[in-house]
Scaffold this active site. Structure first.
Site, short mmCIF file in Angstrom:
data_model
loop_
_atom_site.label_atom_id
_atom_site.label_comp_id
_atom_site.label_asym_id
_atom_site.label_seq_id
_atom_site.Cartn_x
_atom_site.Cartn_y
_atom_site.Cartn_z
N LYS A 16 0.86 -1.53 -0.03
CA LYS A 16 -0.05 -0.46 -0.56
C LYS A 16 0.70 1.13 0.34
CE LYS A 16 -3.94 1.59 2.56
NZ LYS A 16 -4.95 1.19 3.58
N ASP A 126 -13.13 3.69 11.35
CA ASP A 126 -13.41 4.03 9.57
C ASP A 126 -14.33 2.39 9.70
OD1 ASP A 126 -14.57 4.36 7.24
OD2 ASP A 126 -12.33 4.03 6.36
#
Length: 611
Positions: A16, A126
Site C-alpha cells: 500500500k 472507519d
C-alpha cells in the site's frame, strides 16, 4: 495498492503506497501520515486473527509503502449485494430466513473483531462493509484499512467515513465504532443508513421495516436503534420523526409534497430557487434548468394544478441574459427552460430563449435527450408548431438532422443519454409526417439499446453497465421500455413485444436504493402507470400499489412536509431528476393526472387488459 509476493518466503502480500501531500483527511493528515498510523495500529494489534499481519513499512523517496498480509476472501459489501433477498420481486420465506441467520452471524463476527481491537486499546474509526473481508468459508472476517485507527484512550473524532456509516460529530474513539456496528446491524437488512445523518429517528422506521419484511422480532434492532437515534438534536433542514403522510395516501401526499417544495424556496439566491442535486452548480443554468432546477419543479407543480408565481418570475429574470457557457440542452439548458415557460403561459419569454437556442450551431449537438440534439429538436418543434414560427421550425430541422446522424459506437444507453432519445424523436416525427422510414430508424435505435441489456435471474431484462445492472428510467431499462411502448403503438414487432415484457419485470423488485425519478423508484412507477404491455390488470394494479409503498422507505420530512433525498441519499432534493418534484410527477401519473408525464412522452391509449 499493489498485489505482490515476499521475496524471501514467496508469500502473497499487499503493498500500500502513501504519497506526501495527497489524500488529506479531515484532520489534515496526508496519505503518508495515514499510512504511518495504519502501520502503528497493525503493530499494536499483532497476533489478532481479525487483522492482517504487517511485514514492514518502507520508504522510497518521499513515498511510504506498507507491506502486509494478503487476505483471501470477498468484501462484505460484495457478499451482501450478491445474496440480498430483496433484489427479487417476491423473495421466498426461506430466503428471508436464511439471510436473517447469515446477517446475524456476520454481524456477530464483526462485533467480536471490533471488540478485540478495543481490548488492545485501538479504535478502528472507519468501519463499513467495504472494510470487512469475509473469508471464503464465511466463518470468519478480517478488518481492513486501518488508516483512521487511533489509540482509544485519545478519544479522537472520526476523520474519514463511508456515508452510510458516518458518526455524529460528538462521538469519539470507540463510540464511533459502536455507532458503525449499529449501522451495520440495520444495513445488513435494509441498506439505507445513509439517511440517518438527515434524520436520526429514521433508524426506528428502518428497524420496523426490516422486522416486517423479514418476519423477525423488532427487538433484534432495539439496541442498534437506541445507539443510532442518540439524544434529541436538531437536524439541519429536516424535522425529526416519520412523515405523517404516506406516498400511498393521495391526495394528501400530493399536498404535502407541494408544501415541501414551496417551503424550500430561496428567492433571494440567484444561482437556484429550489435546492436540488449538485448538478445545479455544474453549468451557468443548472439552478434554472428542467432537470435539476426551477423549471423542472415548476413543471411538476403545474401538472398537479399548483403554481409558484414568484419562482416563475425568478426564472424569467435569471435567464434574461444567459451567461456565457450556458448549455442549450433540454434537461440542462435553455431549451428545457423555454419549453417550460411556454407551458406555464409565458410565451414571449419562451420564444426569446428559443430564438437564442435557434441561433446556436445546432448541427454540432451531440446525441441524447438530456443535453443533445433529440431533446432540442423535440422542444423546438413543439414551440414552432404552437406558434407557427418558421424560424424555429427551421432550427428544429437542423437539430433533427444532427440527431439522425450515425452516432459513434460505444456510447451510453437509456432514455436520457442513449439511442432511445433518437428513437423517440423519430416516433414523434413519424406521428407528424407519416414517413415509414422513421419507424425503421427508430427500430434500429431500439435494437441497439436492447443489445446493451442482459437477462436477470428472474427473466427480467436490464441495462448492463460495467459492474452493475440498471433498471431505471433515465439510464436503464425502464426508459427503453417507455419508448418501446410508443413504437409498438405504431408497428407490431414480436421481438419488441417479448423484450418489453422482460423489461417490465425489472420494475418489480422488493427494494431499490433511491426514490428519484431517473435513478429510483419514482421512474419505475411512471413506467408502470403508463405502459401498454399486455397483462393482468389486477396484478398490475397490485404491483403499482406495492411499489408506491417503497417510497415510504426513503421518505423524510422538510418543515413537517413529505420530502425525499436525492442522489446517494446524502441530502434532501427538491428537483425533478433526483428529488421531491420527480416523485410528485410520478405519483400524479399513477393517479391519472392527465398532465403528469415527461415531455414528449404523453399517456398512451391502453389496449384492453386482461381482467
Amino acid at each position: 495498492m499493489y498485489a505482490g509476493s515476499h521475496r524471501e518466503t514467496g508469500e502473497a502480500v499487499v503493498l500500500k503506497e502513501g504519497r506526501p501531500h495527497a489524500g488529506l483527511a479531515a484532520d489534515g493528515a496526508d496519505a503518508v501520515t495515514r499510512l504511518e498510523r495504519e502501520y502503528a495500529a497493525l503493530r499494536a494489534l499483532e497476533g489478532l486473527a481479525c487483522v492482517p499481519r504487517v511485514h514492514g513499512l518502507h520508504t522510497v523517496g518521499e513515498h511510504r509503502f506498507l507491506a502486509m498480509e494478503f487476505i483471501p476472501g470477498t468484501p462484505l459489501n460484495t457478499v451482501f449485494a450478491r445474496r440480498f433477498p430483496l433484489s427479487a420481486a417476491e423473495p421466498a420465506a426461506e430466503a428471508l430466513a436464511e439471510h436473517t441467520a447469515w446477517a446475524l452471524r456476520t454481524h456477530q463476527l464483526v462485533t467480536e473483531a471490533v471488540e478485540a481491537l478495543h481490548a488492545r486499546g485501538i479504535a478502528f474509526g472507519d468501519l463499513h462493509m467495504n472494510n470487512i473481508m469475509v473469508a471464503p468459508d464465511q466463518l470468519s472476517v478480517t478488518l481492513l484499512d486501518f488508516e483512521a485507527a487511533t489509540p482509544a484512550a485519545e478519544r479522537r473524532p472520526q476523520i474519514v467515513a463511508n456515508p452510510a456509516f458516518v458518526a455524529p460529530p460528538h462521538l469519539r474513539g470507540t463510540e464511533v465504532d459502536r455507532y458503525a456496528l449499529a449501522c451495520l446491524r440495520l444495513a445488513l437488512f435494509v441498506p439505507l443508513t445513509t439517511l440517518l445523518p438527515l434524520d436520526r429517528d429514521k433508524a426506528a422506521h428502518l428497524a420496523g421495516l426490516a422486522a416486517d419484511r423479514y418476519g423477525i422480532d423488532r427487538a433484534l434492532f432495539d439496541e442498534a436503534v437506541t445507539e443510532l437515534a442518540g439524544p434529541a438534536r436538531p437536524e439541519a433542514g429536516t424535522s425529526r420523526g416519520r412523515p405523517s403522510v404516506s406516498a400511498t395516501d393521495w391526495p394528501a401526499a400530493r399536498d404535502s409534497m407541494v408544501a415541501a417544495l414551496l417551503a424550500s424556496a430561496t428567492p433571494d439566491r440567484d444561482d437556484r430557487y429550489f435546492p436540488g442535486d449538485i448538478a445545479q452548480f455544474a453549468t451557468p443554468a443548472g439552478g434554472q434548468s428542467y432537470g435539476y432546477g426551477a423549471a423542472g419543479v415548476l413543471h411538476a407543480l403545474h401538472t398537479v394544478g399548483a403554481r409558484c408565481e414568484e419562482a416563475e418570475e425568478w426564472l424569467i429574470r435569471t435567464t434574461r441574459r444567459p451567461a456565457s457557457g450556458t448549455p442549450t440542452g433540454f434537461y440542462d439548458g435553455l431549451t428545457g427552460i423555454a419549453w417550460t415557460l411556454d407551458r406555464l403561459g409565458h410565451r414571449e419569454e419562451a420564444l426569446r430563449l428559443a430564438h437564442l437556442v435557434a441561433a446556436e450551431p445546432l448541427d454540432a449537438l451531440g446525441p441524447g435527450l438530456h443535453s443533445g440534439a433529440p431533446g432540442v429538436a423535440l422542444a423546438l418543434r413543439d414551440l414552432a408548431d404552437a406558434t407557427d414560427n418558421p424560424a424555429l421550425g427551421q432550427a428544429a430541422d437542423r437539430a433533427e438532422a444532427a440527431a439522425l446522424r450515425p452516432a459513434a459506437p460505444g456510447g451510453k444507453a437509456g432514455l436520457l443519454h442513449g439511442p432511445a432519445g433518437t428513437a423517440l424523436l423519430c416516433l414523434r416525427r413519424h406521428a407528424r409526417t407519416g414517413e415509414p422510414a422513421l419507424l425503421d430508424t427508430a427500430a434500429t435505435a431500439l435494437r441497439e439499446e436492447l443489445g446493451r441489456c442482459v437477462p436477470g435471474p428472474d427473466g427480467s431484462l436490464v441495462v448492463s453497465e460495467a459492474r452493475r445492472t440498471m433498471p431505471y428510467l433515465g439510464s436503464g431499462s425502464a426508459g427503453i421500455a417507455m419508448v418501446l411502448d410508443d413504437y409498438l403503438a405504431h408497428r407490431p414487432d414480436p421481438a419488441f413485444e417479448e423484450a418489453r415484457t422482460a423489461l417490465l419485470r425489472a420494475t418489480g423488485s422488493a427494494f431499490y436504493i433511491q426514490p428519484g425519478l431517473f435513478r429510483g423508484v419514482a421512474g419505475l412507477l411512471l413506467h408502470l402507470a403508463r405502459t401498454t404491455t399486455p397483462g393482468d390488470r389486477a396484478a398490475r394494479t397490485a404491483l403499482l400499489t406495492r411499489q408506491t409503498a417503497l417510497l415510504d422507505w426513503h421518505a423524510l420530512t422538510y418543515q413537517g412536509h413529505l420530502a425525499h433525498p436525492g442522489e446517494q441519499l446524502t441530502r434532501l432534493s427538491m428537483d425533478l431528476s433526483t428529488g421531491t418534484a420527480g416523485v410528485l410527477l410520478a405519483l400524479a401519473a399513477t393517479h391519472g393526472e392527465p398532465a403528469a408525464h415527461l415531455p414528449f412522452l404523453p399517456p398512451l391509449r391502453r389496449p384492453t387488459d386482461r381482467p
